[in-house]
Design a protein around this motif. Structure first.
Motif, PDB file in Angstrom:
ATOM      1  N   CYS A 101       0.807  -1.229   0.000  1.00  0.00           N
ATOM      2  CA  CYS A 101       0.000   0.000   0.000  1.00  0.00           C
ATOM      3  C   CYS A 101       0.835   1.272   0.000  1.00  0.00           C
ATOM      4  O   CYS A 101       0.276   2.368  -0.104  1.00  0.00           O
ATOM      5  CB  CYS A 101      -0.954   0.009   1.197  1.00  0.00           C
ATOM      6  N   ARG A 102       2.150   1.159   0.198  1.00  0.00           N
ATOM      7  CA  ARG A 102       3.094   2.277   0.209  1.00  0.00           C
ATOM      8  C   ARG A 102       2.971   3.155   1.452  1.00  0.00           C
ATOM      9  O   ARG A 102       3.623   4.193   1.535  1.00  0.00           O
ATOM     10  CB  ARG A 102       2.933   3.159  -1.048  1.00  0.00           C
ATOM     11  N   ASP A 103       2.185   2.774   2.426  1.00  0.00           N
ATOM     12  CA  ASP A 103       2.134   3.523   3.680  1.00  0.00           C
ATOM     13  C   ASP A 103       3.456   3.377   4.425  1.00  0.00           C
ATOM     14  O   ASP A 103       4.120   2.331   4.328  1.00  0.00           O
ATOM     15  CB  ASP A 103       1.005   3.006   4.575  1.00  0.00           C
ATOM     16  N   PRO A 104       3.873   4.398   5.193  1.00  0.00           N
ATOM     17  CA  PRO A 104       5.064   4.259   6.028  1.00  0.00           C
ATOM     18  C   PRO A 104       4.886   3.143   7.053  1.00  0.00           C
ATOM     19  O   PRO A 104       3.806   2.992   7.630  1.00  0.00           O
ATOM     20  CB  PRO A 104       5.188   5.628   6.710  1.00  0.00           C
ATOM     21  N   LEU A 105       5.936   2.366   7.276  1.00  0.00           N
ATOM     22  CA  LEU A 105       5.871   1.280   8.244  1.00  0.00           C
ATOM     23  C   LEU A 105       6.108   1.807   9.656  1.00  0.00           C
ATOM     24  O   LEU A 105       6.814   2.798   9.858  1.00  0.00           O
ATOM     25  CB  LEU A 105       6.917   0.208   7.909  1.00  0.00           C
ATOM     26  N   LEU A 106       5.522   1.120  10.628  1.00  0.00           N
ATOM     27  CA  LEU A 106       5.658   1.486  12.028  1.00  0.00           C
ATOM     28  C   LEU A 106       6.761   0.668  12.672  1.00  0.00           C
ATOM     29  O   LEU A 106       6.860  -0.549  12.462  1.00  0.00           O
ATOM     30  CB  LEU A 106       4.337   1.235  12.768  1.00  0.00           C
ATOM     31  N   ASN A 107       7.609   1.316  13.486  1.00  0.00           N
ATOM     32  CA  ASN A 107       8.658   0.606  14.212  1.00  0.00           C
ATOM     33  C   ASN A 107       8.050  -0.148  15.392  1.00  0.00           C
ATOM     34  O   ASN A 107       7.295   0.424  16.181  1.00  0.00           O
ATOM     35  CB  ASN A 107       9.723   1.585  14.723  1.00  0.00           C
ATOM     36  N   CYS A 108       8.396  -1.432  15.525  1.00  0.00           N
ATOM     37  CA  CYS A 108       7.821  -2.276  16.576  1.00  0.00           C
ATOM     38  C   CYS A 108       8.910  -3.120  17.226  1.00  0.00           C
ATOM     39  O   CYS A 108       9.992  -3.309  16.674  1.00  0.00           O
ATOM     40  CB  CYS A 108       6.755  -3.208  15.991  1.00  0.00           C
ATOM     41  N   LEU A 109       8.601  -3.610  18.406  1.00  0.00           N
ATOM     42  CA  LEU A 109       9.461  -4.537  19.133  1.00  0.00           C
ATOM     43  C   LEU A 109       8.644  -5.759  19.539  1.00  0.00           C
ATOM     44  O   LEU A 109       7.465  -5.645  19.869  1.00  0.00           O
ATOM     45  CB  LEU A 109      10.061  -3.886  20.382  1.00  0.00           C
ATOM     46  N   ASP A 110       9.282  -6.922  19.516  1.00  0.00           N
ATOM     47  CA  ASP A 110       8.641  -8.141  19.987  1.00  0.00           C
ATOM     48  C   ASP A 110       9.668  -8.911  20.802  1.00  0.00           C
ATOM     49  O   ASP A 110      10.853  -8.587  20.809  1.00  0.00           O
ATOM     50  CB  ASP A 110       8.139  -8.980  18.808  1.00  0.00           C
ATOM     51  N   SER A 111       9.227  -9.944  21.505  1.00  0.00           N
ATOM     52  CA  SER A 111      10.116 -10.685  22.388  1.00  0.00           C
ATOM     53  C   SER A 111      10.013 -12.180  22.139  1.00  0.00           C
ATOM     54  O   SER A 111       8.934 -12.699  21.812  1.00  0.00           O
ATOM     55  CB  SER A 111       9.779 -10.395  23.858  1.00  0.00           C
ATOM     56  N   THR A 112      11.137 -12.868  22.296  1.00  0.00           N
ATOM     57  CA  THR A 112      11.182 -14.319  22.316  1.00  0.00           C
ATOM     58  C   THR A 112      12.060 -14.725  23.484  1.00  0.00           C
ATOM     59  O   THR A 112      12.551 -13.880  24.237  1.00  0.00           O
ATOM     60  CB  THR A 112      11.787 -14.894  21.010  1.00  0.00           C
ATOM     61  N   ARG A 113      12.296 -16.015  23.628  1.00  0.00           N
ATOM     62  CA  ARG A 113      13.182 -16.489  24.684  1.00  0.00           C
ATOM     63  C   ARG A 113      14.592 -15.950  24.512  1.00  0.00           C
ATOM     64  O   ARG A 113      15.346 -15.822  25.474  1.00  0.00           O
ATOM     65  CB  ARG A 113      13.216 -18.015  24.696  1.00  0.00           C
ATOM     66  N   ALA A 114      14.995 -15.645  23.253  1.00  0.00           N
ATOM     67  CA  ALA A 114      16.351 -15.164  22.982  1.00  0.00           C
ATOM     68  C   ALA A 114      16.489 -13.668  23.209  1.00  0.00           C
ATOM     69  O   ALA A 114      17.602 -13.156  23.204  1.00  0.00           O
ATOM     70  CB  ALA A 114      16.743 -15.509  21.545  1.00  0.00           C
ATOM     71  N   GLY A 115      15.387 -12.958  23.420  1.00  0.00           N
ATOM     72  CA  GLY A 115      15.462 -11.524  23.647  1.00  0.00           C
ATOM     73  C   GLY A 115      14.501 -10.761  22.762  1.00  0.00           C
ATOM     74  O   GLY A 115      13.653 -11.330  22.078  1.00  0.00           O
ATOM     75  N   ARG A 116      14.632  -9.454  22.771  1.00  0.00           N
ATOM     76  CA  ARG A 116      13.742  -8.587  22.006  1.00  0.00           C
ATOM     77  C   ARG A 116      14.337  -8.330  20.624  1.00  0.00           C
ATOM     78  O   ARG A 116      15.549  -8.240  20.459  1.00  0.00           O
ATOM     79  CB  ARG A 116      13.537  -7.263  22.738  1.00  0.00           C
ATOM     80  N   PHE A 117      13.461  -8.199  19.631  1.00  0.00           N
ATOM     81  CA  PHE A 117      13.927  -7.882  18.287  1.00  0.00           C
ATOM     82  C   PHE A 117      13.014  -6.826  17.673  1.00  0.00           C
ATOM     83  O   PHE A 117      11.827  -6.734  17.987  1.00  0.00           O
ATOM     84  CB  PHE A 117      13.979  -9.139  17.407  1.00  0.00           C
ATOM     85  N   ALA A 118      13.619  -6.021  16.794  1.00  0.00           N
ATOM     86  CA  ALA A 118      12.904  -4.923  16.161  1.00  0.00           C
ATOM     87  C   ALA A 118      12.452  -5.317  14.758  1.00  0.00           C
ATOM     88  O   ALA A 118      13.132  -6.085  14.071  1.00  0.00           O
ATOM     89  CB  ALA A 118      13.802  -3.688  16.091  1.00  0.00           C
ATOM     90  N   TYR A 119      11.308  -4.803  14.355  1.00  0.00           N
ATOM     91  CA  TYR A 119      10.818  -4.988  12.993  1.00  0.00           C
ATOM     92  C   TYR A 119       9.909  -3.818  12.661  1.00  0.00           C
ATOM     93  O   TYR A 119       9.567  -2.997  13.529  1.00  0.00           O
ATOM     94  CB  TYR A 119      10.082  -6.317  12.829  1.00  0.00           C
ATOM     95  N   SER A 120       9.507  -3.723  11.406  1.00  0.00           N
ATOM     96  CA  SER A 120       8.625  -2.640  10.965  1.00  0.00           C
ATOM     97  C   SER A 120       7.392  -3.263  10.329  1.00  0.00           C
ATOM     98  O   SER A 120       7.514  -4.129   9.461  1.00  0.00           O
ATOM     99  CB  SER A 120       9.347  -1.741   9.957  1.00  0.00           C
ATOM    100  N   ARG A 121       6.208  -2.816  10.722  1.00  0.00           N
ATOM    101  CA  ARG A 121       4.976  -3.425  10.219  1.00  0.00           C
ATOM    102  C   ARG A 121       4.099  -2.397   9.524  1.00  0.00           C
ATOM    103  O   ARG A 121       4.155  -1.190   9.805  1.00  0.00           O
ATOM    104  CB  ARG A 121       4.197  -4.094  11.354  1.00  0.00           C
ATOM    105  N   CYS A 122       3.274  -2.885   8.615  1.00  0.00           N
ATOM    106  CA  CYS A 122       2.338  -2.037   7.897  1.00  0.00           C
ATOM    107  C   CYS A 122       1.147  -1.701   8.796  1.00  0.00           C
ATOM    108  O   CYS A 122       0.561  -2.609   9.405  1.00  0.00           O
ATOM    109  CB  CYS A 122       1.866  -2.753   6.628  1.00  0.00           C
ATOM    110  N   PRO A 123       0.758  -0.429   8.887  1.00  0.00           N
ATOM    111  CA  PRO A 123      -0.408  -0.082   9.724  1.00  0.00           C
ATOM    112  C   PRO A 123      -1.709  -0.677   9.183  1.00  0.00           C
ATOM    113  O   PRO A 123      -2.688  -0.803   9.929  1.00  0.00           O
ATOM    114  CB  PRO A 123      -0.434   1.454   9.682  1.00  0.00           C
ATOM    115  N   GLN A 124      -1.716  -1.074   7.890  1.00  0.00           N
ATOM    116  CA  GLN A 124      -2.902  -1.699   7.304  1.00  0.00           C
ATOM    117  C   GLN A 124      -2.866  -3.230   7.418  1.00  0.00           C
ATOM    118  O   GLN A 124      -3.682  -3.925   6.810  1.00  0.00           O
ATOM    119  CB  GLN A 124      -3.012  -1.300   5.822  1.00  0.00           C
TER     120      GLN A 124
END
Length: 248
Positions: free
Chosen positions: A91-114
């Motif tokens: 959709c070409r919308d700007p992606l949102l910066n996000c953080l998630d967690s697993t047993r190995a620690g937190r990791f960053a990713y960017s997701r589409c608001p749609q």
């Protein structure tokens, strides 16, 4: 040697622009849990993977191993930093910066608001699948005494580990290959062919840093760059280490 699944050859994604560099991504197909395939869009120049909604969780263990094989094959490719704004290839919308967690620690990713999907760096994938872990404060301090800065595993930007514990550009934490985490992850994926002796994570860090320094001394220009900023990418060395471990 274990029978590591081969990814199906890629084709250029029709109209699928990389959220970072805007170049066409390549589609690769990997085994899906239960049955079928998961098609992932990859950009090796940006070390990024586009996951449509829920695709990462749908990867079968064999698909994860095939994906790591593919990342290893491209571990020496030239890389480029991510821009300040990433855009959804749908959709070409700007992606949102996000953080998630697993047993190995937190990791960053960017997701589409749609909710069209998310864009993850190779380093984030390794954390998500349990092959690397975050460095703790003491380990970062110890590493900072040996090198001044490293290259962010998420976007390639330099990180001054004397002052920063995360990348100020993409907010990815500093991560490293963890031998214990590798063993655990391989065990989870049904892989028993790995070395049993204990390996000190600090020794692995030293080995990865030495490996990156050696690769940086190929040309005069690279030697000059090394003097100006001692940069090392721990996770790319980790991908190579994981692959060598899988081959045993």
């Amino acid at each position: 040697m274990p029978n590591i699944p081969q990814p199906i050859p890629a084709r250029t994604t029709p109209g699928g622009a990389c959220p970072s560099c805007q170049a066409p991504m390549a589609i690769h197909h990997f085994q899906r849990q239960l049955n079928g395939e998961v098609s992932l869009d990859l950009c090796f120049a940006c070390q990024g993977i586009w996951f449509d909604e829920y695709e990462s969780a749908q990867l079968a263990p064999a698909g994860v191993l095939a994906l790591f094989r593919l990342l290893h094959e491209h571990h020496a490719d030239l890389r480029q930093p991510w821009p300040g704004v990433l855009r959804c290839p749908r959709c070409r919308d700007p992606l949102l910066n996000c953080l998630d967690s697993t047993r190995a620690g937190r990791f960053a990713y960017s997701r589409c608001p749609q909710r069209h999907g998310r864009f993850s760096g190779f380093a984030a994938l390794m954390i998500e699948k349990g092959f690397v872990r975050q460095l703790n404060g003491a380990e970062i301090d110890d590493l900072a005494r040996k090198v001044q800065s490293i290259r962010c595993s998420g976007c390639g930007a330099p990180v001054d580990i004397r002052r920063q514990h995360v990348c100020t550009h993409c907010h990815s934490p500093i991560v490293i290959l963890d031998p214990d985490a590798v063993r655990s992850a391989l065990d989870d994926f049904g892989k028993k062919a790995y070395r049993q002796e204990h390996v000190d994570p600090h020794a692995v860090a030293d080995a990865l840093l030495a490996n990156e320094r050696a690769k940086s001394q190929v040309t005069r220009q690279e030697r000059k760059s090394l003097l100006e900023a001692d940069l090392s990418d721990l996770v790319l060395g980790g991908i190579e280490g994981v692959w060598n471990l899988l081959k045993r």
